[in-house]
Design a protein around this motif. Structure first.
Motif, PDB file in Angstrom:
ATOM      1  N   ASP A   1       0.830  -1.163   0.081  1.00  0.00           N
ATOM      2  CA  ASP A   1      -0.289   0.016   0.048  1.00  0.00           C
ATOM      3  C   ASP A   1       0.946   1.270  -0.010  1.00  0.00           C
ATOM      4  OD1 ASP A   1      -2.251  -1.440  -0.108  1.00  0.00           O
ATOM      5  OD2 ASP A   1      -2.483  -1.443   1.999  1.00  0.00           O
ATOM      6  N   GLY A   2       0.385   2.267  -0.896  1.00  0.00           N
ATOM      7  CA  GLY A   2       1.554   3.594  -0.995  1.00  0.00           C
ATOM      8  C   GLY A   2       2.573   3.171  -1.924  1.00  0.00           C
ATOM      9  N   GLY A   3       2.805   1.860  -2.473  1.00  0.00           N
ATOM     10  CA  GLY A   3       3.991   1.656  -3.258  1.00  0.00           C
ATOM     11  C   GLY A   3       3.564   2.538  -4.498  1.00  0.00           C
ATOM     12  N   LEU A   4       4.900   2.528  -5.397  1.00  0.00           N
ATOM     13  CA  LEU A   4       4.704   3.234  -6.375  1.00  0.00           C
ATOM     14  C   LEU A   4       5.029   2.104  -7.757  1.00  0.00           C
ATOM     15  CD1 LEU A   4       6.956   6.340  -5.980  1.00  0.00           C
ATOM     16  CD2 LEU A   4       4.330   6.146  -6.595  1.00  0.00           C
ATOM     17  N   LEU A   5       4.478   2.377  -8.951  1.00  0.00           N
ATOM     18  CA  LEU A   5       4.684   1.731 -10.056  1.00  0.00           C
ATOM     19  C   LEU A   5       5.434   2.833 -11.008  1.00  0.00           C
ATOM     20  CD1 LEU A   5       4.505  -0.398 -12.353  1.00  0.00           C
ATOM     21  CD2 LEU A   5       2.235   0.201 -12.537  1.00  0.00           C
ATOM     22  N   LEU A   6       6.668   2.672 -11.489  1.00  0.00           N
ATOM     23  CA  LEU A   6       7.013   3.686 -12.537  1.00  0.00           C
ATOM     24  C   LEU A   6       7.321   2.822 -13.724  1.00  0.00           C
ATOM     25  CD1 LEU A   6       7.906   5.158  -9.965  1.00  0.00           C
ATOM     26  CD2 LEU A   6       9.956   5.578 -11.100  1.00  0.00           C
ATOM     27  N   PHE A   7       6.915   3.339 -14.953  1.00  0.00           N
ATOM     28  CA  PHE A   7       7.280   2.620 -16.119  1.00  0.00           C
ATOM     29  C   PHE A   7       7.270   3.589 -17.241  1.00  0.00           C
ATOM     30  CE2 PHE A   7       3.360   2.020 -18.825  1.00  0.00           C
ATOM     31  CZ  PHE A   7       2.260   2.315 -18.083  1.00  0.00           C
ATOM     32  N   GLU A   8       8.229   3.172 -18.196  1.00  0.00           N
ATOM     33  CA  GLU A   8       8.248   4.141 -19.372  1.00  0.00           C
ATOM     34  C   GLU A   8       8.264   3.279 -20.721  1.00  0.00           C
ATOM     35  OE1 GLU A   8      11.942   5.063 -17.531  1.00  0.00           O
ATOM     36  OE2 GLU A   8      13.252   4.714 -19.339  1.00  0.00           O
ATOM     37  N   ASP A   9       7.621   3.867 -21.702  1.00  0.00           N
ATOM     38  CA  ASP A   9       7.594   3.342 -22.879  1.00  0.00           C
ATOM     39  C   ASP A   9       7.489   4.231 -24.067  1.00  0.00           C
ATOM     40  OD1 ASP A   9       6.891   0.251 -22.926  1.00  0.00           O
ATOM     41  OD2 ASP A   9       5.435   0.964 -21.338  1.00  0.00           O
ATOM     42  N   PRO A  10       7.702   3.957 -25.409  1.00  0.00           N
ATOM     43  CA  PRO A  10       7.535   4.837 -26.483  1.00  0.00           C
ATOM     44  C   PRO A  10       6.224   5.487 -26.322  1.00  0.00           C
ATOM     45  CG  PRO A  10       8.503   2.752 -27.311  1.00  0.00           C
ATOM     46  CD  PRO A  10       8.177   2.546 -25.819  1.00  0.00           C
TER      47      PRO A  10
ATOM     48  N   LYS B   1      13.800  11.328 -23.672  1.00  0.00           N
ATOM     49  CA  LYS B   1      14.314  11.224 -25.105  1.00  0.00           C
ATOM     50  C   LYS B   1      14.524   9.886 -25.569  1.00  0.00           C
ATOM     51  CE  LYS B   1      16.264  16.042 -25.549  1.00  0.00           C
ATOM     52  NZ  LYS B   1      16.106  16.677 -24.616  1.00  0.00           N
ATOM     53  N   THR B   2      14.599   9.016 -24.752  1.00  0.00           N
ATOM     54  CA  THR B   2      14.810   7.396 -24.937  1.00  0.00           C
ATOM     55  C   THR B   2      14.072   6.937 -26.140  1.00  0.00           C
ATOM     56  OG1 THR B   2      13.620   6.771 -23.403  1.00  0.00           O
ATOM     57  CG2 THR B   2      15.916   6.890 -22.885  1.00  0.00           C
ATOM     58  N   HIS B   3      14.424   6.137 -27.046  1.00  0.00           N
ATOM     59  CA  HIS B   3      13.671   5.419 -28.000  1.00  0.00           C
ATOM     60  C   HIS B   3      12.942   6.469 -28.961  1.00  0.00           C
ATOM     61  CE1 HIS B   3      14.730   1.440 -26.931  1.00  0.00           C
ATOM     62  NE2 HIS B   3      14.829   1.916 -25.559  1.00  0.00           N
ATOM     63  N   GLY B   4      13.264   7.645 -29.193  1.00  0.00           N
ATOM     64  CA  GLY B   4      12.724   8.530 -30.128  1.00  0.00           C
ATOM     65  C   GLY B   4      11.681   9.407 -29.443  1.00  0.00           C
ATOM     66  N   GLY B   5      11.332   8.984 -28.299  1.00  0.00           N
ATOM     67  CA  GLY B   5      10.466  10.006 -27.580  1.00  0.00           C
ATOM     68  C   GLY B   5       9.613   8.827 -26.574  1.00  0.00           C
ATOM     69  N   SER B   6       9.684   8.776 -25.391  1.00  0.00           N
ATOM     70  CA  SER B   6       8.875   7.992 -24.570  1.00  0.00           C
ATOM     71  C   SER B   6       8.311   8.810 -23.473  1.00  0.00           C
ATOM     72  CB  SER B   6      10.024   6.977 -23.779  1.00  0.00           C
ATOM     73  OG  SER B   6      10.651   6.371 -24.862  1.00  0.00           O
TER      74      SER B   6
ATOM     75  N   VAL C   1       5.186   9.283 -31.622  1.00  0.00           N
ATOM     76  CA  VAL C   1       5.114   8.718 -32.800  1.00  0.00           C
ATOM     77  C   VAL C   1       4.142   9.210 -33.761  1.00  0.00           C
ATOM     78  CG1 VAL C   1       3.990   6.306 -33.926  1.00  0.00           C
ATOM     79  CG2 VAL C   1       5.431   6.135 -31.637  1.00  0.00           C
ATOM     80  N   LEU C   2       3.086   9.739 -33.114  1.00  0.00           N
ATOM     81  CA  LEU C   2       2.079  10.635 -34.047  1.00  0.00           C
ATOM     82  C   LEU C   2       2.987  11.935 -34.917  1.00  0.00           C
ATOM     83  CD1 LEU C   2      -1.151  10.259 -32.305  1.00  0.00           C
ATOM     84  CD2 LEU C   2      -0.424   8.899 -34.281  1.00  0.00           C
ATOM     85  N   GLN C   3       3.624  12.516 -33.811  1.00  0.00           N
ATOM     86  CA  GLN C   3       4.218  13.831 -34.359  1.00  0.00           C
ATOM     87  C   GLN C   3       5.170  13.514 -35.288  1.00  0.00           C
ATOM     88  OE1 GLN C   3       6.619  15.692 -31.553  1.00  0.00           O
ATOM     89  NE2 GLN C   3       7.077  17.148 -33.108  1.00  0.00           N
ATOM     90  N   LYS C   4       6.172  12.455 -35.282  1.00  0.00           N
ATOM     91  CA  LYS C   4       7.209  12.266 -35.874  1.00  0.00           C
ATOM     92  C   LYS C   4       6.875  11.375 -37.063  1.00  0.00           C
ATOM     93  CE  LYS C   4      10.228  12.995 -31.982  1.00  0.00           C
ATOM     94  NZ  LYS C   4      10.675  12.429 -30.759  1.00  0.00           N
TER      95      LYS C   4
END
Ligand code: TMP
Length: 403
Positions: free
Chosen positions: A191-200, A245-250, A205-208
């Motif tokens: 309880d109170g724990g954090l989930l951090l995740f990152e993805d493209p 900036k990773t993976h062309g925008g994440s 993707v739409l903008q580039k």
């Protein structure tokens, strides 16, 4: 198709045709190379692109998985910074907890967790590809060689403990059963724990028009809206986000298992800007599909033109993303002589589907006239390294082709 999250009928927006596995590099040409139909649909109510069909994950993440995070200095630095951030969150939020525990899902070769292990934090990596999991264990990172799921979260709870922080980079977009994944994360967190995740990030993707982010391993392209809807349903509240900036925008998403933390101004701004750039409207995705079509035709046309002028064309970086570009645009060894790549496991092999030879980096000399920068997402690192290159760089990206 039915949305994998909500079960609602959602429209198909692009058909990329027959596609091999993004990381399915071949030692030699084979007659039964695996192909699947790669097309995508969009749930524009929540800003979520998803693959319609996906190969069996066991075909993709196995003993010979070709992606090792440690091949890029930029990524090593990135994961060192992630470890510092996680360390300071542990200090801020869980100062009185004597049994801090961090779990990384899809921990690859252990490059991030190694930093925390070195700071005496109790950690566990969960990684389905045996070869990279082995490397991770070699670096002192305890690693469970399996696919993360609700069942595995229960196994971790029995054999270890609940987690203060769960982290994942470029992993959640790979996991088809998104409901099971969200349940599993909520189950494993304290309880109170954090989930951090990152993805493209879908917005990038739409903008580039970086449609090469779409390949067999990427079932989803997320936005803040979709992450808020999907994980919110299972008690994980999105409270912050950080563009990367990773993976062309994440995008890095910060979710908490409580109902009291307030959401940041930063997140409010991002949610508003997703609405204003049209992430929740079908016409945005129809325009994207048209730009992909333009890129497909123009990319091949300009390479043909260079070849016609007798120029030497090679590729730089045999990325998994390049598999989408080469097969979608129908570009093979008749147009690109070979691709140089620094990853030993890819060298001496042929690219999936189009069978362009992959050679070690020393083959970049003598310099070619034209270099196709498939590793465009590492542009800065590569431009710094290739300061002496006087030829021309090209990419498949819409804005570059429009120039
Ligand atoms: P990624 O885009 O999935 O990170 O893959 C990058 C690929 O590009 C990987 O196969 C390594 C290769 N690469 C090079 O060959 N030279 C370089 O300088 C960099 C940064 C990457």
């Amino acid at each position: 198709m039915k949305c994998r999250f909500s079960g609602k009928d959602i429209p198909k927006i692009i058909d990329f045709g027959e596609m091999p596995l993004g990381n399915g590099f071949l030692s030699e040409k084979i007659s039964d190379e695996y192909f699947f139909n790669m097309s995508v649909a969009v749930n524009f109510d929540i800003g979520l692109i998803q693959l319609i069909d996906q190969p069996d994950p066991k075909k993709m993440f196995h003993q010979d998985y070709a992606f090792f995070t440690r091949t890029s200095n930029f990524m090593i630095k990135h994961f060192n910074e992630v470890a510092d951030e996680i360390y300071s969150i542990l200090d801020d939020r869980f100062i009185n907890d004597k049994s801090k525990f961090v779990v990384e899902i899809g921990s690859n070769d252990g490059v991030m967790l190694e930093n925390l292990v070195n700071k005496d934090i109790n950690c566990l990596g969960i990684e389905p590809s045996k070869n990279v999991a082995k490397v991770s264990n070699r670096y002192g990172v305890k690693t469970l060689n399996d696919f993360f799921s609700l069942d595995i979260s229960n196994e971790v709870l029995s054999n270890y403990q609940a987690a203060n922080i769960i982290y994942a980079a470029n992993v959640f977009c790979h996991i088809p059963d998104i409901n099971d994944l969200a349940k599993a994360c909520a189950n494993l967190l304290k309880d109170g724990g954090l989930l951090l995740f990152e993805d493209p990030y879908l917005g990038d993707v739409l903008q580039k028009t970086s449609y090469d982010q779409i390949y067999d391993e990427h079932v989803y392209l997320f936005s803040c809206h979709s992450v808020q809807s999907i994980f919110g349903k299972y008690g994980l509240r999105l409270i912050d986000c950080k563009p990367l900036k990773t993976h062309g925008g994440s995008m890095r998403y910060y979710l908490v298992k409580d109902n009291k933390s307030s959401i940041t101004e930063n997140l409010k701004f991002q949610l508003d800007s997703e609405v204003s750039i049209g992430l929740l409207s079908l016409s945005t995705y129809e325009d994207f599909a048209q730009r992909c079509e333009f890129s497909k035709i123009e990319f091949k046309r300009i390479i043909e033109e260079y070849k016609y002028q007798n120029m030497k064309v090679v590729g730089y970086g045999a990325t998994s993303k390049s598999t989408t570009i080469l097969n979608y645009c129908d570009v093979g060894p008749e147009l690109i002589d070979f691709i140089v790549d620094t990853t030993p496991i890819k060298q001496g092999k042929l690219t999936p589907g189009k069978h362009i030879p992959v050679k070690d980096y020393s083959n970049f000399l003598p310099h070619p006239d034209i270099s196709v920068l498939f590793a465009w997402n590492h542009k800065k690192e590569i431009m710094d390294k290739e300061i002496d290159y006087k030829g021309k760089w090209i990419t498949h990206l819409y804005d570059d082709l429009k120039k």
